[in-house]
Design an enzyme around this catalytic site. Structure first.
Site, PDB file in Angstrom:
ATOM      1  N   PHE A  21       0.792  -1.221   0.000  1.00 46.26           N
ATOM      2  CA  PHE A  21       0.000   0.000   0.000  1.00 46.26           C
ATOM      3  C   PHE A  21       0.829   1.278   0.000  1.00 46.26           C
ATOM      4  CE2 PHE A  21      -2.001  -3.453   2.414  1.00 46.26           C
ATOM      5  CZ  PHE A  21      -3.081  -3.712   1.587  1.00 46.26           C
ATOM      6  N   GLY A  48       5.746  -4.990  10.475  1.00 43.08           N
ATOM      7  CA  GLY A  48       4.664  -5.021   9.495  1.00 43.08           C
ATOM      8  C   GLY A  48       5.183  -5.336   8.108  1.00 43.08           C
ATOM      9  N   ASP A  73       6.614  -9.861  11.478  1.00 43.21           N
ATOM     10  CA  ASP A  73       5.187  -9.944  11.161  1.00 43.21           C
ATOM     11  C   ASP A  73       4.714 -11.351  11.502  1.00 43.21           C
ATOM     12  OD1 ASP A  73       2.600  -9.910   9.818  1.00 43.21           O
ATOM     13  OD2 ASP A  73       3.363  -8.308   8.562  1.00 43.21           O
ATOM     14  N   GLY A  77      -2.140 -11.035   8.748  1.00 39.64           N
ATOM     15  CA  GLY A  77      -2.874  -9.851   8.328  1.00 39.64           C
ATOM     16  C   GLY A  77      -3.330  -9.001   9.496  1.00 39.64           C
ATOM     17  N   SER A 126       4.876  -8.756  17.197  1.00 40.88           N
ATOM     18  CA  SER A 126       5.876  -7.727  17.463  1.00 40.88           C
ATOM     19  C   SER A 126       6.261  -7.578  18.942  1.00 40.88           C
ATOM     20  CB  SER A 126       5.378  -6.398  16.898  1.00 40.88           C
ATOM     21  OG  SER A 126       6.160  -5.316  17.296  1.00 40.88           O
ATOM     22  N   HIS A 146      -2.987  -1.173  13.051  1.00 42.70           N
ATOM     23  CA  HIS A 146      -3.358   0.232  13.151  1.00 42.70           C
ATOM     24  C   HIS A 146      -4.368   0.516  14.265  1.00 42.70           C
ATOM     25  CE1 HIS A 146      -1.063   0.391   9.571  1.00 42.70           C
ATOM     26  NE2 HIS A 146      -1.427   1.624   9.229  1.00 42.70           N
ATOM     27  N   ASP A 172       1.543   5.935   7.872  1.00 43.13           N
ATOM     28  CA  ASP A 172       0.097   6.150   7.989  1.00 43.13           C
ATOM     29  C   ASP A 172      -0.251   7.105   9.124  1.00 43.13           C
ATOM     30  OD1 ASP A 172      -0.499   4.478   5.800  1.00 43.13           O
ATOM     31  OD2 ASP A 172      -0.396   2.709   7.073  1.00 43.13           O
TER      32      ASP A 172
END
Length: 216
Positions: A21, A48, A73, A77, A126, A146, A172
């Site tokens: 992204f 991530g 990670d 997801g 993490s 997030h 982000d």
């Protein structure tokens, strides 16, 4: 920061071809700060991984600096990537388990970029990985879950390992709630409020802070 620092054409092509992204202008900014942080001779760490889009850039910067990129990670997801959510991609669902599994796609991304030897991929959550991490890090790139729980967990786990002079990069970051979720923005504000960091650049939603003092 160094000027004119950019990835080679084949690396940039691998970045653009990978699932993910991050837009190109933010990727170029990430590469530049990773190249700078690499001069410390310490690992460059990413939280991530997803399918390895930004990992390609960190790995190439690490290769050029003679260090290594570490990417963490669980590969199941984040919240917004689960079925029924906006960023769900059914092509990365394991048909046997019915759960997301981005690890095979990530490995193909690294292989196609020729960067497998410059990355240590850690499969795990993490905060758990951070608790057993023993060394210093030259760059911490927070781009994982997030929610406030996950974003704060990433910051609390990894920021203390960041060497003085090292770079904290947060993706982000959206000050306006209309543009995106607020958890990374709140972590960014928390880092500034700690007194341990000084902001050095802003590119789109990418914020770069240098660790200038102890006290995290």
């Amino acid at each position: 920061m160094p000027t004119g620092t950019g990835p080679k054409a084949d690396v940039l092509a691998a970045f653009e071809a990978a699932k993910g992204f991050m837009p190109v202008h933010e990727g170029l900014a990430l590469y530049a700060v990773a190249a700078e942080a690499g001069s410390l001779g310490l690992p460059l760490l990413e939280v991530g991984t997803y399918c390895g889009r930004s990992t390609v850039l960190l790995a190439d910067a690490a290769r050029e600096a003679g260090t290594v990129a570490v990417t963490v990670d669980h590969h199941r997801g984040s919240e917004e990537q689960q079925p029924g959510w906006e960023y769900h991609d059914p092509t990365v669902v394991d048909p046997e388990t019915g759960r997301m599994d981005t690890l095979p796609t990530f490995r193909r991304t690294l292989h196609q970029a020729g960067l497998e030897n410059h990355v240590i991929a850690v499969v795990g959550r993490s905060p758990q990985v951070a608790r057993v991490w023993g060394g210093r890090i030259g760059l911490v790139f927070i781009d994982g879950g997030h929610t406030d729980e996950h974003a704060n967990g990433d910051y609390e786990g990894w920021a203390p390992h960041l060497a003085e002079g090292g770079l904290l990069v947060i993706h982000d970051v959206f000050p306006d709630p209309a543009d995106g979720g607020q958890a990374p923005y709140r972590v960014y504000l928390r880092a500034l409020a700690s007194g341990a960091f000084t902001e050095i650049s802003v590119t789109g939603s990418l914020r770069v802070l240098r660790r200038t003092a102890p006290g995290i």
